[in-house]
Design an enzyme around this catalytic site. Structure first.
Site, PDB file in Angstrom:
ATOM      1  CG  ASN A 172      -2.018   0.635   1.254  1.00 28.60           C
ATOM      2  OD1 ASN A 172      -1.475   1.755   0.431  1.00 28.60           O
ATOM      3  ND2 ASN A 172      -3.003   0.749   2.350  1.00 28.60           N
ATOM      4  NE  ARG A 186      -6.163   0.809   0.289  1.00 33.17           N
ATOM      5  CZ  ARG A 186      -6.626   1.855   0.665  1.00 33.17           C
ATOM      6  NH1 ARG A 186      -5.772   2.187   1.816  1.00 33.17           N
ATOM      7  NH2 ARG A 186      -7.665   2.714   1.259  1.00 33.17           N
ATOM      8  CG  HIS A 239     -13.635   2.929   2.473  1.00 37.50           C
ATOM      9  ND1 HIS A 239     -13.796   4.173   3.305  1.00 37.50           N
ATOM     10  CD2 HIS A 239     -12.079   3.577   3.161  1.00 37.50           C
ATOM     11  CE1 HIS A 239     -13.578   4.845   4.033  1.00 37.50           C
ATOM     12  NE2 HIS A 239     -11.705   4.775   3.469  1.00 37.50           N
ATOM     13  N   GLY A 280     -11.161   7.960   7.872  1.00 38.19           N
ATOM     14  CA  GLY A 280     -11.809   8.375   6.315  1.00 38.19           C
ATOM     15  C   GLY A 280     -13.417   7.189   6.719  1.00 38.19           C
ATOM     16  NE  ARG A 299     -10.927  12.197   4.150  1.00 39.09           N
ATOM     17  CZ  ARG A 299     -10.612  11.013   4.015  1.00 39.09           C
ATOM     18  NH1 ARG A 299     -11.570  10.520   3.587  1.00 39.09           N
ATOM     19  NH2 ARG A 299      -9.172  10.772   3.658  1.00 39.09           N
ATOM     20  CG  ASP A 334      -8.065   8.538  18.461  1.00 40.32           C
ATOM     21  OD1 ASP A 334      -9.399   8.419  19.150  1.00 40.32           O
ATOM     22  OD2 ASP A 334      -6.907   8.215  18.032  1.00 40.32           O
ATOM     23  NE  ARG A 382      -8.459   5.661  20.482  1.00 40.54           N
ATOM     24  CZ  ARG A 382      -7.336   5.066  19.698  1.00 40.54           C
ATOM     25  NH1 ARG A 382      -6.229   4.015  19.714  1.00 40.54           N
ATOM     26  NH2 ARG A 382      -6.911   5.492  18.693  1.00 40.54           N
ATOM     27  N   GLY A 424     -15.889   1.599  14.258  1.00 40.44           N
ATOM     28  CA  GLY A 424     -16.776   0.656  13.691  1.00 40.44           C
ATOM     29  C   GLY A 424     -16.408   0.100  15.110  1.00 40.44           C
ATOM     30  CD  GLU A 425     -11.867  -2.946  12.690  1.00 34.16           C
ATOM     31  OE1 GLU A 425     -11.093  -3.219  13.446  1.00 34.16           O
ATOM     32  OE2 GLU A 425     -12.300  -3.023  11.427  1.00 34.16           O
ATOM     33  CD  GLU A 475      -9.445  -1.369   4.406  1.00 34.26           C
ATOM     34  OE1 GLU A 475      -8.934  -0.725   4.755  1.00 34.26           O
ATOM     35  OE2 GLU A 475      -9.330  -0.601   2.818  1.00 34.26           O
TER      36      GLU A 475
HETATM   37  P1  ADP Z   1      -7.685   4.625   9.057  1.00 32.60           P
HETATM   38  O1  ADP Z   1      -8.527   5.040   8.008  1.00 32.60           O
HETATM   39  O2  ADP Z   1      -6.509   5.812   8.706  1.00 32.60           O
HETATM   40  O3  ADP Z   1      -7.730   3.600   8.010  1.00 32.60           O
HETATM   41  P2  ADP Z   1      -8.853   3.136  10.536  1.00 32.60           P
HETATM   42  O4  ADP Z   1      -9.828   2.668  10.595  1.00 32.60           O
HETATM   43  O5  ADP Z   1      -7.535   2.507  11.903  1.00 32.60           O
HETATM   44  O6  ADP Z   1      -8.023   4.728  10.361  1.00 32.60           O
HETATM   45  O7  ADP Z   1      -9.123   4.523  12.097  1.00 32.60           O
HETATM   46  C1  ADP Z   1      -8.779   5.331  13.313  1.00 32.60           C
HETATM   47  C2  ADP Z   1      -9.176   6.316  14.419  1.00 32.60           C
HETATM   48  O8  ADP Z   1      -9.936   4.509  14.642  1.00 32.60           O
HETATM   49  C3  ADP Z   1      -8.895   6.450  14.722  1.00 32.60           C
HETATM   50  O9  ADP Z   1      -8.489   8.247  14.660  1.00 32.60           O
HETATM   51  C4  ADP Z   1      -9.964   6.574  16.445  1.00 32.60           C
HETATM   52  O10 ADP Z   1     -10.550   7.802  16.103  1.00 32.60           O
HETATM   53  C5  ADP Z   1     -10.258   5.567  15.966  1.00 32.60           C
HETATM   54  N1  ADP Z   1     -10.409   4.527  17.403  1.00 32.60           N
HETATM   55  C6  ADP Z   1      -9.797   3.589  17.091  1.00 32.60           C
HETATM   56  N2  ADP Z   1      -9.652   3.302  18.677  1.00 32.60           N
HETATM   57  C7  ADP Z   1      -9.967   3.497  19.181  1.00 32.60           C
HETATM   58  C8  ADP Z   1     -10.592   3.592  20.579  1.00 32.60           C
HETATM   59  N3  ADP Z   1     -10.371   2.284  21.278  1.00 32.60           N
HETATM   60  N4  ADP Z   1     -12.170   3.497  20.018  1.00 32.60           N
HETATM   61  C9  ADP Z   1     -12.653   4.950  19.883  1.00 32.60           C
HETATM   62  N5  ADP Z   1     -12.098   5.154  18.588  1.00 32.60           N
HETATM   63  C10 ADP Z   1     -11.391   4.349  18.950  1.00 32.60           C
END
Ligand code: ADP
Length: 405
Positions: free
Chosen positions: A7, A91, A180, A212, A241, A284, A286, A334-335, A385
């Site tokens: 990537n 990618r 995505h 994103g 964004r 972020d 968190r 989401g995760e 991915e």
């Molecule tokens: P990218 O689009 O860069 O691949 P990711 O899918 O890795 O991003 O998502 C990153 C974002 O996920 C972080 O900026 C944060 O906001 C969120 N994140 C990661 N871990 C946690 C968590 N434990 N609780 C809440 N949000 C989280």
């Protein structure tokens, strides 16, 4: 058979070497600050220690050479020679309308990707630099391109056309492409497996919520709509964004700030979203959650506004598909962010969904959050991915081998 997944961005290159039989990651890493001072490579062999090394990498050629050197190194390496790499999967961000699936890369394909580079001027040229460096250093190894846009090429015309004069689509290919795609494809497939059903029987709404973010409507296995558009700026409010807004805001702001269109677009890309709306607290989730818990009302509003947008898209996509069978959360937010999933799920109750508070504490794992009797399943499926790229790369190489024999 091992597949190397690459990537490549303008100054970074992420890699994973995946055993296509066991689907285990043998090693992974990242080259950063390529082309500038302080370049470094972080390499992590499976089961071994992750090691960051400063290393001059004036260009991507040097970065790919460093990756090969690490992968085949006597101590931190996991293979003996390049002969153990069956193919490289790249990618690639934008395939325009030319690529609806992964493709074996040759000169013709490179020219076609260059042709659509005006649609992704930041990404496609950087991706191609990675392709060229790999081809130069591994001339015997087949290269496969996996596009972020490909999965959404099944969108119907009514979903991908903007309400602007048709000639702009005809002349400049201005339309919605979506991104995505590799993630939406992988996650919807896996969600169907977890539900014990065929994806072709289901209407699945995938919420890819990372830095994103995009939502997609996967109707009986085909993407029929997605929230990102010509560029990844459209759709949901994201980390930095803006997502959807009245396009007249652009000229209004240019006027007020006495700035150029580029400056305003940069604000919409880098200073907006939950970062901007929270008054600069953070992109972020968190940090935002912690700030909201400490009484920061702007952080609370940003989180609520984010959830509302996701909820609106879910409602819209349920309308488009005549209902939904599953809502799936994936990517960083989401995760991992149970409270955000709960906020979003407040807007989906009308579909007959529920979220079990105990199971909703789960982080980064596959889990069904809803009750078995719910009309619509709500679930978490971590995206992968790289694995999806490795699988598609293998399929292309095997199809090519079958043709030859
Ligand atoms: P990218 O689009 O860069 O691949 P990711 O899918 O890795 O991003 O998502 C990153 C974002 O996920 C972080 O900026 C944060 O906001 C969120 N994140 C990661 N871990 C946690 C968590 N434990 N609780 C809440 N949000 C989280």
């Amino acid at each position: 058979m091992n597949i190397l997944v690459i990537n490549c961005g303008s100054s970074s290159l992420k890699y994973q070497l995946i055993d296509s039989v066991s689907e285990n990651v043998l090693a992974k890493g990242i080259c950063e600050r390529i082309g500038s001072g302080g370049a470094c490579i972080t390499h992590a062999p499976a089961g071994g220690e992750k090691k960051k090394t400063e290393l001059p990498m004036p260009d991507h050629h040097a970065a790919v050479a460093a990756v090969i050197e690490r992968l085949t190194d006597k101590e931190v390496g996991v293979i003996r020679s390049l002969k153990e790499i069956a193919a490289v999967g790249h990618r690639l961000v934008h395939g325009g309308e030319k690529f609806a699936s992964a493709v074996l890369i040759d000169e013709e394909v490179i020219a076609a990707i260059e042709e659509v580079s005006d649609l992704a001027p930041l990404h496609n040229p950087a991706n191609l630099i990675g392709v060229r460096a790999c081809r130069a250093l591994m001339p015997e190894v087949p290269m496969v391109g996996v596009f972020d846009t490909a999965f959404h090429q099944t969108m119907p015309r009514k979903a991908y056309l903007y309400g602007i004069p048709l000639e702009y689509y005809r002349d400049y290919r201005i339309r919605r492409y979506g991104f995505h795609g590799t993630s939406h494809d992988y996650v919807s497939r896996r969600a169907a497996e977890l539900l014990g059903k065929k994806r072709e029987e289901l209407r699945i709404i995938v919420c890819h919520l990372g830095n994103g973010a995009s939502v997609s409507a996967v109707d009986h296995g085909r993407s029929v709509d997605t929230s990102m558009g010509l560029t990844p700026l459209e759709g949901l409010m994201m980390g930095t964004r803006s997502g959807d807004l009245d396009p007249a805001i652009i000229t209004f702001l240019m006027d007020k700030l006495n700035g150029s269109a580029e400056e305003v677009l940069s604000i919409l890309n880098k200073k907006s979203g939950v970062l901007g709306l929270s008054g600069g607290v953070s992109n972020d989730f968190r940090d935002l959650t912690a700030a909201a818990e400490n009484g920061n009302e702007d952080a609370e509003t940003a989180l609520e506004a984010y959830a509302l947008r996701v909820g609106k898209y879910i409602g819209a996509y349920a309308a488009e598909m005549g209902g939904a069978d599953a809502i799936v959360f994936t990517a960083g937010v989401g995760e991992n962010d149970g409270p955000m999933r709960a906020r979003i799920s407040e807007y989906t109750k009308f579909l007959g969904t529920s979220v079990d508070p105990e199971r909703n504490r789960t982080r980064g794992e596959e889990v069904i959050l809803s009750a078995p009797e719910d009309a619509v399943a709500t679930m978490v499926v971590p995206t992968n991915e790289e694995l999806a790229i490795a699988r598609q790369t293998l399929a292309i190489v095997q199809a090519g081998d079958e043709k030859k024999s």
